[in-house]
Write a protein that holds these residues in place. Sequence first.
Motif, PDB file in Angstrom:
ATOM      1  N   VAL A 311       0.699  -1.234  -0.138  1.00 55.55           N
ATOM      2  CA  VAL A 311      -0.189   0.001  -0.040  1.00 55.55           C
ATOM      3  C   VAL A 311       0.731   1.427   0.038  1.00 55.55           C
ATOM      4  N   TRP A 312       1.858   1.281   0.768  1.00 57.82           N
ATOM      5  CA  TRP A 312       2.959   2.436   0.854  1.00 57.82           C
ATOM      6  C   TRP A 312       3.554   2.662  -0.534  1.00 57.82           C
ATOM      7  N   THR A 313       4.099   1.582  -0.846  1.00 52.11           N
ATOM      8  CA  THR A 313       4.839   1.908  -2.159  1.00 52.11           C
ATOM      9  C   THR A 313       3.926   2.139  -3.407  1.00 52.11           C
ATOM     10  N   GLY A 314       2.790   1.522  -3.315  1.00 53.53           N
ATOM     11  CA  GLY A 314       1.780   1.580  -4.563  1.00 53.53           C
ATOM     12  C   GLY A 314       1.443   3.270  -4.366  1.00 53.53           C
ATOM     13  N   VAL A 315       1.182   3.686  -3.438  1.00 51.14           N
ATOM     14  CA  VAL A 315       0.622   5.064  -3.243  1.00 51.14           C
ATOM     15  C   VAL A 315       1.770   6.321  -3.537  1.00 51.14           C
ATOM     16  N   CYS A 316       3.128   5.736  -2.922  1.00 50.37           N
ATOM     17  CA  CYS A 316       4.083   6.766  -3.568  1.00 50.37           C
ATOM     18  C   CYS A 316       4.511   6.836  -4.848  1.00 50.37           C
ATOM     19  N   LEU A 317       4.110   5.522  -5.552  1.00 45.62           N
ATOM     20  CA  LEU A 317       4.434   5.549  -6.949  1.00 45.62           C
ATOM     21  C   LEU A 317       3.309   6.247  -7.757  1.00 45.62           C
ATOM     22  N   THR A 318       2.127   6.299  -7.103  1.00 41.52           N
ATOM     23  CA  THR A 318       1.276   6.921  -7.743  1.00 41.52           C
ATOM     24  C   THR A 318       1.303   8.428  -7.638  1.00 41.52           C
ATOM     25  N   PHE A 319       1.736   8.954  -6.681  1.00 45.74           N
ATOM     26  CA  PHE A 319       1.986  10.351  -6.301  1.00 45.74           C
ATOM     27  C   PHE A 319       3.065  10.718  -7.333  1.00 45.74           C
ATOM     28  N   VAL A 320       4.192   9.930  -7.368  1.00 48.38           N
ATOM     29  CA  VAL A 320       5.393  10.272  -8.385  1.00 48.38           C
ATOM     30  C   VAL A 320       4.705  10.395 -10.057  1.00 48.38           C
ATOM     31  N   PHE A 321       3.959   9.236 -10.021  1.00 49.33           N
ATOM     32  CA  PHE A 321       3.532   9.181 -11.588  1.00 49.33           C
ATOM     33  C   PHE A 321       2.450  10.376 -11.720  1.00 49.33           C
ATOM     34  N   GLY A 322       1.766  10.690 -10.764  1.00 49.74           N
ATOM     35  CA  GLY A 322       0.911  11.931 -10.686  1.00 49.74           C
ATOM     36  C   GLY A 322       1.636  13.327 -11.082  1.00 49.74           C
ATOM     37  N   ALA A 323       2.769  13.275 -10.498  1.00 46.68           N
ATOM     38  CA  ALA A 323       3.536  14.673 -10.619  1.00 46.68           C
ATOM     39  C   ALA A 323       3.983  14.525 -12.242  1.00 46.68           C
ATOM     40  N   LEU A 324       4.522  13.535 -12.727  1.00 43.88           N
ATOM     41  CA  LEU A 324       4.932  13.427 -14.039  1.00 43.88           C
ATOM     42  C   LEU A 324       3.334  13.857 -14.897  1.00 43.88           C
ATOM     43  N   LEU A 325       2.317  13.150 -14.836  1.00 47.18           N
ATOM     44  CA  LEU A 325       1.134  13.677 -15.678  1.00 47.18           C
ATOM     45  C   LEU A 325       0.817  14.961 -15.287  1.00 47.18           C
ATOM     46  N   GLU A 326       0.843  15.527 -14.172  1.00 52.57           N
ATOM     47  CA  GLU A 326       0.691  17.099 -13.946  1.00 52.57           C
ATOM     48  C   GLU A 326       1.348  18.084 -15.088  1.00 52.57           C
ATOM     49  N   PHE A 327       2.660  17.441 -15.144  1.00 48.95           N
ATOM     50  CA  PHE A 327       3.309  18.351 -16.118  1.00 48.95           C
ATOM     51  C   PHE A 327       2.818  18.185 -17.632  1.00 48.95           C
ATOM     52  N   ALA A 328       2.299  17.077 -17.980  1.00 51.05           N
ATOM     53  CA  ALA A 328       2.009  16.898 -19.331  1.00 51.05           C
ATOM     54  C   ALA A 328       0.601  17.710 -19.395  1.00 51.05           C
ATOM     55  N   LEU A 329      -0.180  17.754 -18.214  1.00 48.42           N
ATOM     56  CA  LEU A 329      -1.347  18.577 -18.463  1.00 48.42           C
ATOM     57  C   LEU A 329      -0.990  20.342 -18.385  1.00 48.42           C
ATOM     58  N   VAL A 330       0.101  20.494 -17.616  1.00 53.58           N
ATOM     59  CA  VAL A 330       0.471  21.809 -17.556  1.00 53.58           C
ATOM     60  C   VAL A 330       1.133  22.165 -19.069  1.00 53.58           C
TER      61      VAL A 330
END
Length: 447
Positions: A311-330
């Motif tokens: 659960v911990w590593t999955g959520v942390c990986l999701t946050f890191v991946f979300g930061a990368l997707l955020e730049f694509a949206l920006v």
Amino acid sequence: MDVTRPSCALLVLLVLYILNLATCMNAKINFREKEKQILDQILGPGRYDARIRPSGINGTDGPAVVSVNIFVRSISKIDDVTMEYSVQLTFREQWLDERLKFNNLGGRLKYLTLTEANRVWMPDLFFSNEKEGHFHNIIMPNVYIRIFPNGNVLYSIRISLTLSCPMNLKLYPLDKQTCSLRMASYGWTTDDLVFLWKEGDPVQVVKNLHLPRFTLEKFLTDYCNSKTNTGEYSCLKVDLLFKREFSYYLIQIYIPCCMLVIVSWVSFWLDQGAVPARVSLGVTTLLTMATQSSGINASLPPVSYTKAIDVWTGVCLTFVFGALLEFALVNYASRSDMHRENMKKTRREMEAAASMDAASDLLDTDSNTTFAMKPLMRGGVVDSKMRQCEIHMTPPRKNCCRLWMSKFPTRSKRIDVISRITFPLVFALFNLAYWSTYLFRDEDEEK
């Protein structure tokens, strides 16, 4: 003279008897020779048969009762992958065999010692959850048998065992594991042989017991008699409760994952035009997080359920991946803003050109009188209409969020600003839910 001669003879004989008695009393008894004689007497050919079990309590035909106690010397490892643990212990059994009674020479002979277990009857005990095991033979075999004058037999041996320990890793690495040591009779049923824990202190643990990643919290003794189609067999077990040390995982897993998630948020503060910097930062943190997650799972068995560390590593990986997707949206919003600004600029240029053409046409067609009056009329009509618009169109009131967001005119900048607040806030809420769920849990939920 005749009377004195017999009295002198009796006196001489008495003195000689006293001297002989004193000499016998001063002579030393050879106890080793006595031990040999007693062993030959009770274990000699035709006197003792090791194939026959002892009688029951008080010489009855009931089952032989064997008291068991163990001394845990060390626990070398607890393996999560193979789900086993290794232990070194001193194993002791004690029972009564009335065939081995002997004279203790007035309390001077406390017990006899043997090193050959096959000389007397032995319980057929085995460790039911054993994977591997061996005896210790350096320098001599670490085993002895003591025979007491009343027929009690004490058997002691030092052994090393590798035992299976099925684990539930749902709460890993915030878990507690219970590893058992099971001992049972292999061939004798409860009608012939019964194992009992020794009264008082059946299990002893060395004081300076040290485990690299676990702490032995407590141990419990119990009985586990088993019934099969060949009968019921006596069984003993001791449950060792281990608590996993969390400090190692906090330093090696949790803190590095938090740092990687926080580093991924640095891209929110970089300029939206710094595409190489933001892309490299996002990809690097994502790959590092994925590598660490795979390294964690490599040290654990492949189980079908979700662990706490997953659960911990999955959520942390999701946050890191979300930061990368955020730049694509920006990046998409930035290009959209640029396209919109270009469209507005083109529209303003077209409106300006159209107004200039209309003014030039008006100058060419109108007369001088008309030219002089139209501006006045136009100005009066426009002014009256503007005043009406000012009356009916009052500017809407802006709340704090809209007023604050109005400072950032482009959508791409607003996305970055919202992400600076949203990502840390959601991650903090996740930490609150995660630690409150796994740290403050009931003991019943761990089983």
